[in-house]
Design a protein around this motif. Structure first.
Motif, PDB file in Angstrom:
ATOM      1  N   ASP A   1      40.745  36.454  25.710  1.00  0.00           N
ATOM      2  CA  ASP A   1      40.905  35.207  24.999  1.00  0.00           C
ATOM      3  C   ASP A   1      39.781  34.297  25.301  1.00  0.00           C
ATOM      4  O   ASP A   1      40.003  33.021  25.124  1.00  0.00           O
ATOM      5  CB  ASP A   1      42.270  34.630  25.955  1.00  0.00           C
ATOM      6  CG  ASP A   1      43.471  34.979  25.155  1.00  0.00           C
ATOM      7  OD1 ASP A   1      43.411  35.658  24.059  1.00  0.00           O
ATOM      8  OD2 ASP A   1      44.544  34.831  25.730  1.00  0.00           O
ATOM      9  N   GLU A   2      38.762  34.752  25.699  1.00  0.00           N
ATOM     10  CA  GLU A   2      37.495  33.862  25.939  1.00  0.00           C
ATOM     11  C   GLU A   2      36.740  33.618  24.532  1.00  0.00           C
ATOM     12  O   GLU A   2      35.722  34.123  24.154  1.00  0.00           O
ATOM     13  CB  GLU A   2      36.493  34.554  26.781  1.00  0.00           C
ATOM     14  CG  GLU A   2      36.852  34.176  28.358  1.00  0.00           C
ATOM     15  CD  GLU A   2      35.541  33.953  28.824  1.00  0.00           C
ATOM     16  OE1 GLU A   2      35.291  32.872  29.397  1.00  0.00           O
ATOM     17  OE2 GLU A   2      34.495  34.872  28.891  1.00  0.00           O
ATOM     18  N   THR A   3      37.505  32.643  23.844  1.00  0.00           N
ATOM     19  CA  THR A   3      37.025  32.311  22.442  1.00  0.00           C
ATOM     20  C   THR A   3      36.479  31.044  22.435  1.00  0.00           C
ATOM     21  O   THR A   3      36.941  29.990  22.865  1.00  0.00           O
ATOM     22  CB  THR A   3      38.334  32.391  21.554  1.00  0.00           C
ATOM     23  OG1 THR A   3      39.302  31.624  22.195  1.00  0.00           O
ATOM     24  CG2 THR A   3      38.819  33.744  21.388  1.00  0.00           C
ATOM     25  N   GLY A   4      35.383  31.054  21.814  1.00  0.00           N
ATOM     26  CA  GLY A   4      34.415  29.629  21.933  1.00  0.00           C
ATOM     27  C   GLY A   4      34.339  28.985  23.151  1.00  0.00           C
ATOM     28  O   GLY A   4      34.031  29.656  24.218  1.00  0.00           O
ATOM     29  N   GLU A   5      34.755  27.829  23.297  1.00  0.00           N
ATOM     30  CA  GLU A   5      34.488  27.034  24.432  1.00  0.00           C
ATOM     31  C   GLU A   5      35.626  26.869  25.541  1.00  0.00           C
ATOM     32  O   GLU A   5      35.747  26.297  26.439  1.00  0.00           O
ATOM     33  CB  GLU A   5      34.022  25.591  23.978  1.00  0.00           C
ATOM     34  CG  GLU A   5      33.005  25.329  23.535  1.00  0.00           C
ATOM     35  CD  GLU A   5      31.811  25.976  24.451  1.00  0.00           C
ATOM     36  OE1 GLU A   5      31.459  25.358  25.774  1.00  0.00           O
ATOM     37  OE2 GLU A   5      31.055  26.855  24.081  1.00  0.00           O
ATOM     38  N   LEU A   6      36.898  27.845  24.746  1.00  0.00           N
ATOM     39  CA  LEU A   6      38.102  27.661  25.706  1.00  0.00           C
ATOM     40  C   LEU A   6      38.602  29.043  26.210  1.00  0.00           C
ATOM     41  O   LEU A   6      38.148  30.030  25.863  1.00  0.00           O
ATOM     42  CB  LEU A   6      39.205  27.392  24.569  1.00  0.00           C
ATOM     43  CG  LEU A   6      39.223  26.023  24.052  1.00  0.00           C
ATOM     44  CD1 LEU A   6      40.498  25.557  23.076  1.00  0.00           C
ATOM     45  CD2 LEU A   6      38.966  24.927  24.804  1.00  0.00           C
ATOM     46  N   ILE A   7      39.292  28.893  27.399  1.00  0.00           N
ATOM     47  CA  ILE A   7      39.625  30.085  28.108  1.00  0.00           C
ATOM     48  C   ILE A   7      41.007  30.030  28.063  1.00  0.00           C
ATOM     49  O   ILE A   7      41.714  28.905  28.320  1.00  0.00           O
ATOM     50  CB  ILE A   7      38.975  30.324  29.554  1.00  0.00           C
ATOM     51  CG1 ILE A   7      38.823  28.919  30.231  1.00  0.00           C
ATOM     52  CG2 ILE A   7      37.553  30.986  29.368  1.00  0.00           C
ATOM     53  CD1 ILE A   7      38.563  29.238  31.666  1.00  0.00           C
ATOM     54  N   ALA A   8      41.741  31.205  28.362  1.00  0.00           N
ATOM     55  CA  ALA A   8      43.268  31.085  28.294  1.00  0.00           C
ATOM     56  C   ALA A   8      43.526  31.229  29.758  1.00  0.00           C
ATOM     57  O   ALA A   8      43.197  32.122  30.693  1.00  0.00           O
ATOM     58  CB  ALA A   8      43.890  32.343  27.670  1.00  0.00           C
ATOM     59  N   SER A   9      44.350  30.342  30.355  1.00  0.00           N
ATOM     60  CA  SER A   9      44.977  30.402  31.722  1.00  0.00           C
ATOM     61  C   SER A   9      45.327  31.651  32.176  1.00  0.00           C
ATOM     62  O   SER A   9      44.936  32.152  33.269  1.00  0.00           O
ATOM     63  CB  SER A   9      45.883  29.329  31.946  1.00  0.00           C
ATOM     64  OG  SER A   9      47.188  29.665  31.025  1.00  0.00           O
TER      65      SER A   9
ATOM     66  N   PHE B   1      48.135  28.077  29.095  1.00  0.00           N
ATOM     67  CA  PHE B   1      47.109  27.119  28.560  1.00  0.00           C
ATOM     68  C   PHE B   1      45.619  27.353  27.932  1.00  0.00           C
ATOM     69  O   PHE B   1      45.268  28.690  28.408  1.00  0.00           O
ATOM     70  CB  PHE B   1      46.628  26.156  29.937  1.00  0.00           C
ATOM     71  CG  PHE B   1      47.692  25.770  30.787  1.00  0.00           C
ATOM     72  CD1 PHE B   1      48.819  25.227  30.249  1.00  0.00           C
ATOM     73  CD2 PHE B   1      47.413  25.709  31.858  1.00  0.00           C
ATOM     74  CE1 PHE B   1      49.782  24.587  31.073  1.00  0.00           C
ATOM     75  CE2 PHE B   1      48.297  25.101  33.030  1.00  0.00           C
ATOM     76  CZ  PHE B   1      49.450  24.519  32.433  1.00  0.00           C
TER      77      PHE B   1
ATOM     78  N   VAL C   1      42.023  26.290  28.079  1.00  0.00           N
ATOM     79  CA  VAL C   1      41.403  25.208  29.145  1.00  0.00           C
ATOM     80  C   VAL C   1      39.638  25.392  28.685  1.00  0.00           C
ATOM     81  O   VAL C   1      39.048  26.378  28.532  1.00  0.00           O
ATOM     82  CB  VAL C   1      41.301  25.456  30.709  1.00  0.00           C
ATOM     83  CG1 VAL C   1      40.596  24.801  31.357  1.00  0.00           C
ATOM     84  CG2 VAL C   1      42.786  25.731  30.998  1.00  0.00           C
TER      85      VAL C   1
END
Lengths: 120, 120
Positions: free
Chosen positions: A8-16, B38, B40
Motif C-alpha cells: 500500500d506504499e503508493t505515491g506519498e501515502l502509506i496505509a496504517s 488510514f 497517511v
C-alpha cells in the motif's frame, strides 16, 4: 524484507494497517522491534507517535515505546523503519506495558518529546 | 457501543489499530460500513484519508472508499464515526476493490477531494 509495507506504499501515502507490524532498525542495522500502531490527533488527523513494540515473546511481556513520528525514516533496502537511537537511549525511554497505556496528556507528551529532544 | 475504540481513546489521541474496524454511520444513524484503515502522508505524518469498507460479505467483494479525514466525526453515543453523506452520494464516490488499490497520485487525490467538496 517486509512483505506488507510495499503493497500500500503508493505515491506519498502509506496505509496504517501495513505499517503496523513493520520492523524498526537502528542506524547500524540492528533490529529493535516492530511498529505496534500510530497515535493520531483526533481533530488534527496528525500522527503524533509511532508506538514501537520491543521485547517480550509473542507479544507477552512486551514494552511499548511512543516515538515521535518525525524520528522514523523508511528504508527501502531494509524493508523497515530506521530510527537514529541507541539501545541505551531506548532503555531509559518512556514506555508502558500493554495493560497500562498512558493517557497521553499534555504533560506526558511534553515528557516524551523532551526525552527525544524533539519539539512538541 | 464499540468495544475497542474507547480503550485507546485517551486525551486528544486515538490509536490507529483501534479505529480500524470501527463502524461508520450517516447523520440519520444508518450504519454505512466500517473503517478499514488510514492513508497517511509519509513525510508529513498527516492522515489524508480514512478508508471506509462497505458492502461485500466477510470482506469478500467489499468496496473501499477513501474519505477525507476531516469529514469524520466521532460520536460517543453511537460508538462510531459519523459522516454527513447520503448513500446516493457514496454510490457515485471514488472507490476501489481490495485487489485494485489506487496509486494516490496528485490527480487522484484532487479527484476525491473535489468529489466531496473538500479543499485538498
Amino acid at each position: 524484507m517486509a512483505e506488507g509495507i510495499n503493497t500500500d506504499e503508493t505515491g506519498e501515502l502509506i496505509a496504517s494497517n501495513k505499517v503496523e507490524g513493520t520492523a524498526v532498525y537502528d542506524t547500524s542495522g540492528e533490529r529493535l522491534g516492530t511498529i505496534s500502531n500510530f497515535m493520531v490527533g483526533k481533530r488534527s488527523g496528525q500522527v503524533e507517535y509511532a508506538v514501537l513494540q520491543f521485547g517480550g515473546f509473542l507479544g507477552l511481556g512486551a514494552d511499548y515505546y511512543p516515538i515521535p513520528w518525525s524520528m522514523l525514516t523508511y528504508d527501502v533496502d531494509q524493508g523497515g523503519y530506521v530510527v537514529d537511537l541507541d539501545k541505551d537511549v531506548l532503555e531509559g525511554a518512556p514506555r508502558y506495558a500493554s495493560d497500562a497505556e498512558p493517557d497521553y496528556t499534555e504533560d506526558y507528551n511534553q515528557q516524551v518529546y523532551t526525552y527525544y529532544g524533539v519539539t512538541y
